[in-house]
Structure formats: structure tokens, C-alpha cells
Design an enzyme around this catalytic site. Structure first.
Site, PDB file in Angstrom:
ATOM      1  CG  HIS A   1     -38.736  12.603  -7.852  1.00 40.58           C
ATOM      2  ND1 HIS A   1     -39.274  13.098  -6.868  1.00 40.58           N
ATOM      3  CD2 HIS A   1     -37.631  12.042  -7.632  1.00 40.58           C
ATOM      4  CE1 HIS A   1     -38.279  12.965  -5.632  1.00 40.58           C
ATOM      5  NE2 HIS A   1     -37.396  12.478  -6.254  1.00 40.58           N
TER       6      HIS A   1
ATOM      7  CG  ASP B   1     -31.604   6.798  -9.605  1.00 45.80           C
ATOM      8  OD1 ASP B   1     -30.343   6.905  -9.176  1.00 45.80           O
ATOM      9  OD2 ASP B   1     -32.719   6.893  -8.853  1.00 45.80           O
TER      10      ASP B   1
HETATM   11  N1  CMC Z   1     -43.176   4.546 -15.607  1.00 41.40           N
HETATM   12  C1  CMC Z   1     -44.603   4.161 -15.753  1.00 41.40           C
HETATM   13  N2  CMC Z   1     -45.458   4.955 -15.173  1.00 41.40           N
HETATM   14  C2  CMC Z   1     -45.129   5.592 -14.079  1.00 41.40           C
HETATM   15  C3  CMC Z   1     -44.101   5.629 -13.838  1.00 41.40           C
HETATM   16  C4  CMC Z   1     -42.802   5.105 -14.582  1.00 41.40           C
HETATM   17  N3  CMC Z   1     -41.581   5.217 -14.079  1.00 41.40           N
HETATM   18  N4  CMC Z   1     -43.645   6.339 -12.695  1.00 41.40           N
HETATM   19  C5  CMC Z   1     -44.864   6.657 -12.367  1.00 41.40           C
HETATM   20  N5  CMC Z   1     -46.077   6.054 -13.392  1.00 41.40           N
HETATM   21  C6  CMC Z   1     -47.343   6.242 -13.404  1.00 41.40           C
HETATM   22  C7  CMC Z   1     -48.196   5.267 -12.429  1.00 41.40           C
HETATM   23  O1  CMC Z   1     -48.452   4.047 -12.681  1.00 41.40           O
HETATM   24  C8  CMC Z   1     -49.350   6.160 -11.983  1.00 41.40           C
HETATM   25  O2  CMC Z   1     -50.304   5.896 -12.802  1.00 41.40           O
HETATM   26  P1  CMC Z   1     -51.675   5.989 -12.744  1.00 41.40           P
HETATM   27  O3  CMC Z   1     -52.098   7.337 -12.202  1.00 41.40           O
HETATM   28  O4  CMC Z   1     -52.476   5.678 -13.956  1.00 41.40           O
HETATM   29  O5  CMC Z   1     -51.921   4.932 -11.669  1.00 41.40           O
HETATM   30  C9  CMC Z   1     -48.764   7.690 -11.898  1.00 41.40           C
HETATM   31  O6  CMC Z   1     -47.755   7.565 -12.833  1.00 41.40           O
HETATM   32  C10 CMC Z   1     -48.275   8.071 -10.608  1.00 41.40           C
HETATM   33  O7  CMC Z   1     -47.337   6.924 -10.119  1.00 41.40           O
HETATM   34  P2  CMC Z   1     -47.313   6.711  -8.688  1.00 41.40           P
HETATM   35  O8  CMC Z   1     -46.334   5.487  -8.557  1.00 41.40           O
HETATM   36  O9  CMC Z   1     -48.532   7.015  -7.756  1.00 41.40           O
HETATM   37  O10 CMC Z   1     -46.127   7.856  -8.040  1.00 41.40           O
HETATM   38  P3  CMC Z   1     -45.143   7.906  -6.851  1.00 41.40           P
HETATM   39  O11 CMC Z   1     -45.118   9.255  -6.506  1.00 41.40           O
HETATM   40  O12 CMC Z   1     -45.892   7.106  -5.817  1.00 41.40           O
HETATM   41  O13 CMC Z   1     -44.075   7.133  -7.443  1.00 41.40           O
HETATM   42  C11 CMC Z   1     -41.653   6.723  -8.200  1.00 41.40           C
HETATM   43  C12 CMC Z   1     -42.772   7.858  -7.479  1.00 41.40           C
HETATM   44  C13 CMC Z   1     -40.148   7.404  -8.098  1.00 41.40           C
HETATM   45  C14 CMC Z   1     -41.604   5.582  -7.117  1.00 41.40           C
HETATM   46  C15 CMC Z   1     -42.196   6.217  -9.623  1.00 41.40           C
HETATM   47  O14 CMC Z   1     -42.407   7.262 -10.346  1.00 41.40           O
HETATM   48  C16 CMC Z   1     -41.412   5.176  -9.952  1.00 41.40           C
HETATM   49  O15 CMC Z   1     -41.616   4.063  -9.739  1.00 41.40           O
HETATM   50  N6  CMC Z   1     -40.386   5.551 -10.901  1.00 41.40           N
HETATM   51  C17 CMC Z   1     -39.499   4.227 -11.481  1.00 41.40           C
HETATM   52  C18 CMC Z   1     -38.293   4.166 -10.499  1.00 41.40           C
HETATM   53  C19 CMC Z   1     -37.264   5.286 -10.145  1.00 41.40           C
HETATM   54  O16 CMC Z   1     -36.964   5.926 -11.319  1.00 41.40           O
HETATM   55  N7  CMC Z   1     -37.101   5.670  -9.225  1.00 41.40           N
HETATM   56  C20 CMC Z   1     -35.914   6.559  -8.620  1.00 41.40           C
HETATM   57  C21 CMC Z   1     -36.675   8.026  -8.135  1.00 41.40           C
HETATM   58  S1  CMC Z   1     -35.591   9.192  -8.184  1.00 41.40           S
HETATM   59  C22 CMC Z   1     -34.219   8.848  -7.100  1.00 41.40           C
HETATM   60  C23 CMC Z   1     -34.679   8.611  -5.572  1.00 41.40           C
HETATM   61  O17 CMC Z   1     -35.471   9.189  -5.026  1.00 41.40           O
HETATM   62  O18 CMC Z   1     -34.103   7.565  -5.182  1.00 41.40           O
END
Ligand code: CMC
Length: 433
Positions: free
Chosen positions: A309, A367
Site C-alpha cells: 500500500h 483487497d
Molecule cells: N508485490 C511485489 N512487490 C511489490 C508489491 C507487490 N504487491 N507492492 C510493492 N512492491 C515493491 C515494488 O516492486 C517496489 O520495489 P523496489 O523498491 O525494489 O522497486 C517497492 O515494493 C515499492 O513499490 P511501489 O510500487 O513504489 O509502491 P507504491 O506505493 O507506488 O504502490 C501499490 C502501492 C498498492 C500500487 C503496490 O503495493 C501494488 O501494486 N500492490 C498490488 C496491488 C494492490 O493490491 N492494490 C490495492 C491497494 S489497497 C486498495 C486501494 O487502495 O485501492
């Protein structure tokens, strides 16, 4: 709001200094007020994804991502989920206080009197393919509401804003259930106003005109709780989309349609559908290690859906409640040994101990569990995100109204760091290479 603090920005090349005020909220991190930054320095801030940017002042929802705290108007989500219900939470988000018994009864009465949609809207549905994704249908139909309810489009009239808010909250379950009914070729079910918000939705989804619908109170309560847990979540992508769309003066129906479009993405509301698809794709516990190595591979774009998240770097408090509800629902429905649930629980345990997820502070989010509950209730996978949209409409509306009523709000207009070509002479077609 204002504090006695300020911060000084120094240009290391010219040695020039500029002072910016620091604003303090009631809780949470202070913010540097950079509204005069461009005027004073000729520079913008650069913050793709808005990871360090506060876009507005708000009194609705507070999140402490490190502690895993979520408050609506000061009330803890765990408390609300345990002791309140969706109609109360909707009232709270919209009006700032929990309703008295009379206020609650009046609010429920008002919402239930707006549940039907204009009859001509049914013809809209018939224009869609039967296999259209229900999010596509909902996005279109909600946007189309502005073509039907002309008497609640004037955003400068508080009365019209209120009526539009009530209409949207009341009609969303009807619109959502109609999208499902259309996809399976069953007749649309009219709302029944003596039922609860969640109960009415369930009947419109699963009832048929030929039979009386028998409500399962456990499912009704679980649905109500799921709606509560999704009602609002501060300035996430879809809420910011609603605010940005609304900042131009667009009507509320158009703004909520924009919110639905943004919510649909798998990084946001679409994750609940993606979790189930992911579990189905993994298929068996023995495939978890191979799947997780793909997730950890930098060159592979696979993510563990339902984990991570932007704000929560600790357990998502909604996931804690959702996990409990998930077990309650499965137990009360007598579902034992659901292979997908077993797979999800195994995946959760492995990921929680895995250094990759631990070091990146990736915990299960809301989720991860909601999809499993929806599946147990019998909601089809493509409807998962639609349910999120039904619940979040309340938060979107509360945030939209707060923005319209905020004298400081302006049209949203971010700037950019331009890295394209600078001005060059036009090349006639015969001279192009
Ligand atoms: N699986 C594997 N790696 C992950 C994941 C994941 N679900 N989420 C983040 N990472 C890694 C990412 O690869 C990155 O690694 P590095 O620093 O080595 O490049 C690090 O963690 C930080 O990730 P980010 O993408 O920069 O983080 P963010 O804050 O931009 O993204 C997120 C947040 C929710 C989009 C992401 O965690 C994600 O894609 N999760 C899966 C989708 C999901 O479950 N979304 C629902 C969110 S809760 C409900 C809502 O708000 O709608």
C-alpha cells in the site's frame, strides 16, 4: 493550521534563500506551504505519484500508515466496523458527526426514497454487450445520470448538491445490481425500500421476480461491514480524480463516473478482482514458491496482488477486520476447505515471513480478503470492484462536497518538468527524412 515554524530553501548555486511557512494539521505530518514557491523562486516542485504532496486540506479521513490507523471524522475504523453500520458511516462522512436516532431514521428514509433510477436508464443497459465488464457499464451509466437529473446539476446550490449526493449514494447499488442482471440476462429487480442498504443490494443482485428473496442475515451483515470498510480512504487515486474532475466545476455525476474509471485499475480498486484471478492462476499451494520468485524478479512485472500500500507500511487496519469477517462468513456458511481460501492463507503466511515482503513493508491490504468473502457470498469476480465503487461513492461525494465548500479550492492544474524538444523550425513534408 498555521504554525510558528518555517523552512528555508537555499539555492546552492546562487546562495539565495526563501522562507516557506509550515502548516500543522490536528494530527499527522506538518506540511510545507509551497503555494508561493513558483512566484518567489520561478521553480516548481517535482513529485510524480504525489508521494510527498498534500493536495488539499480535509477534515474527513485520517490515515497513519506507520501505525496502521484509519479514522473517519476521528472515529477508528475498527470501532465503526464493530459497532456502527454503513448508513451511519455514510452520514458521518457527509455531515461530520454520527447521527442521532432521529437523524439516522431521516437519512435512511431519504436514501431509500432515491433508490430507483429513471426508467429510461434501462435502455442504456440494453446498448451494452452482455459480456461487457460491469465496471464499464457502471462508469457509463453513472456518467449518464447527469443527462437525467437536470435539477441537481448546479454545484453552486447547496440544496442541489445535497440532492445529487443522496441520489448517487442511493442509486449506486441499483445501478450495480442492474449491471449484473443484464450480464446474466435476468430481469432487473426494482429496489425494495424497507430493506437495509446492503440487504436491498443483495436482493437486487440475487433475487428474481418469480420468487420471494430470503435474506441471509450473516451475509447481509458481512456486506454492510465490507461497505463500511471501503467507504472512504483519504486522497487515494480515485478520490483525487473525483476532486480534480470536480475542481473544474463539473457536475457530481460526471465526477463520480471519473472516480469509477480511476478505481477500476488493478493497482487500486481492481486489485480485489486481480487477487482472485491471481489465486486461480496459481491454482495449488505447490506453485506458490515459483509464483513468488516471479514476484521478486525485477525483470518480471508480476506483483503479489492484495499486498502493499502506498500509505500503510504496517498492517492495513481494514485488512485486519476483513480477515476476521472472512473467517466468520466462511464459518457461518459452512464453507470448509475452500481451496482458494487455503491457498490465500498459505500465501499470506509465506509472504509475511519472506524477507522480500518484510523488508519492503508489504502487508496484506483490504483487497486480499474482500475478494474471498465476495466469492463465498456468490458475487461474481467481475462485480468485486463494482462493490468497492458502491461503497466508495459515499467517500467520493463527501470529499467532493468538502472541496466545493472550501473557499480555498481552485481548479487543479499540476505543472511538469518538460524534457521534450525546444522550439525548432517547421519542416516541409518534402524535406523530411
Ligand atoms: N508485490 C511485489 N512487490 C511489490 C508489491 C507487490 N504487491 N507492492 C510493492 N512492491 C515493491 C515494488 O516492486 C517496489 O520495489 P523496489 O523498491 O525494489 O522497486 C517497492 O515494493 C515499492 O513499490 P511501489 O510500487 O513504489 O509502491 P507504491 O506505493 O507506488 O504502490 C501499490 C502501492 C498498492 C500500487 C503496490 O503495493 C501494488 O501494486 N500492490 C498490488 C496491488 C494492490 O493490491 N492494490 C490495492 C491497494 S489497497 C486498495 C486501494 O487502495 O485501492
Amino acid at each position: 493550521m498555521s504554525s510558528n515554524r518555517s523552512v528555508t530553501l537555499t539555492d546552492d548555486t546562487s546562495g539565495k534563500n526563501w522562507k516557506f511557512p509550515v502548516l500543522a494539521g490536528s494530527t499527522g505530518p506538518d506540511v510545507i506551504d509551497v503555494r508561493k514557491l513558483y512566484g518567489d523562486t520561478g521553480m516548481f516542485t517535482y513529485d510524480p505519484g504525489f508521494t510527498s504532496t498534500g493536495s488539499c486540506e480535509s477534515k474527513i479521513t485520517y490515515i497513519d500508515g506507520d501505525q496502521g490507523i484509519l479514522l473517519h471524522r476521528g472515529y477508528n475504523i475498527a470501532d465503526l466496523a464493530e459497532r456502527s453500520d454503513f448508513m451511519e458511516v455514510a452520514y458521518l462522512l457527509l455531515n461530520g458527526e454520527l447521527p442521532t436516532a432521529d437523524e439516522k431514521a431521516e437519512f435512511i428514509h431519504t436514501i431509500s426514497r432515491h433508490t430507483m433510477v429513471h426508467e429510461q436508464i434501462t435502455t442504456f443497459y440494453r446498448g451494452f454487450r452482455r459480456d461487457a465488464h460491469p465496471m464499464a457499464v457502471c462508469c457509463g451509466v453513472v456518467g449518464a445520470l447527469s443527462a437525467f437529473y437536470h435539477d441537481s446539476l448546479d454545484i453552486n446550490d447547496p440544496q442541489q448538491r445535497m440532492i445529487a449526493s443522496h441520489r448517487l449514494i442511493a442509486k449506486m447499488p441499483t445501478i450495480a445490481a442492474m449491471a449484473y442482471k443484464y450480464s446474466v440476462g435476468q430481469p432487473f429487480m426494482y429496489p425494495q425500500n424497507n430493506l437495509s442498504y446492503a440487504g436491498n443490494f443483495l436482493r437486487m443482485m440475487f433475487g428474481v421476480p418469480a420468487e420471494e428473496y430470503v435474506m441471509n442475515p450473516v451475509i447481509e451483515k458481512a456486506m454492510d461491514r465490507i461497505l463500511m470498510l471501503h467507504a472512504d480512504h483519504e486522497q487515494n487515486a480515485s478520490t483525487s480524480t473525483v476532486r480534480l474532475a470536480g475542481s473544474s466545476g463539473a457536475n457530481p455525476f460526471a465526477c463520480i463516473a471519473a472516480g469509477i474509471a480511476s478505481l477500476w485499475g488493478p493497482s487500486h480498486g481492481g486489485a480485489n478482482e486481480a487477487v482472485l484471478n491471481m489465486l486461480q492462476h496459481i491454482g495449488d499451494k505447490k506453485n506458490i514458491p515459483a509464483f513468488l520468485s516471479r514476484v521478486k524478479d525485477k525483470n518480471d512485472h508480476t506483483r503479489l496482488m492484495g499486498f502493499g500500500h502506498r500509505v500503510y507500511k504496517n498492517y492495513d487496519p481494514r485488512a485486519t477486520v476483513m480477515r476476521k469477517t472472512c473467517h466468520e462468513v466462511l464459518a457461518s456458511l459452512g464453507i470448509k476447505g475452500d481451496p482458494l481460501l487455503d491457498l490465500a492463507m498459505e500465501m499470506e503466511q509465506i509472504a509475511l515471513k519472506d524477507d522480500y515482503f518484510v523488508s519492503k513493508k508489504l502487508y496484506p491490504n483490504v483487497d486480499f480478503y474482500s475478494g474471498i468473502i465476495f466469492r463465498a457470498i456468490g458475487i461474481p469476480v467481475t462485480m468485486f470492484t463494482v462493490l468497492f465503487a458502491v461503497a466508495r461513492t459515499t467517500g467520493w461525494i463527501a470529499q467532493w462536497r468538502e472541496m466545493i465548500e472550501d473557499p480555498q479550492s481552485k481548479i487543479g492544474r499540476p505543472r511538469q518538468l518538460y524534457t521534450g524538444l525546444t522550439e525548432r523550425p517547421y519542416v516541409p513534408i518534402h524535406a523530411r527524412k
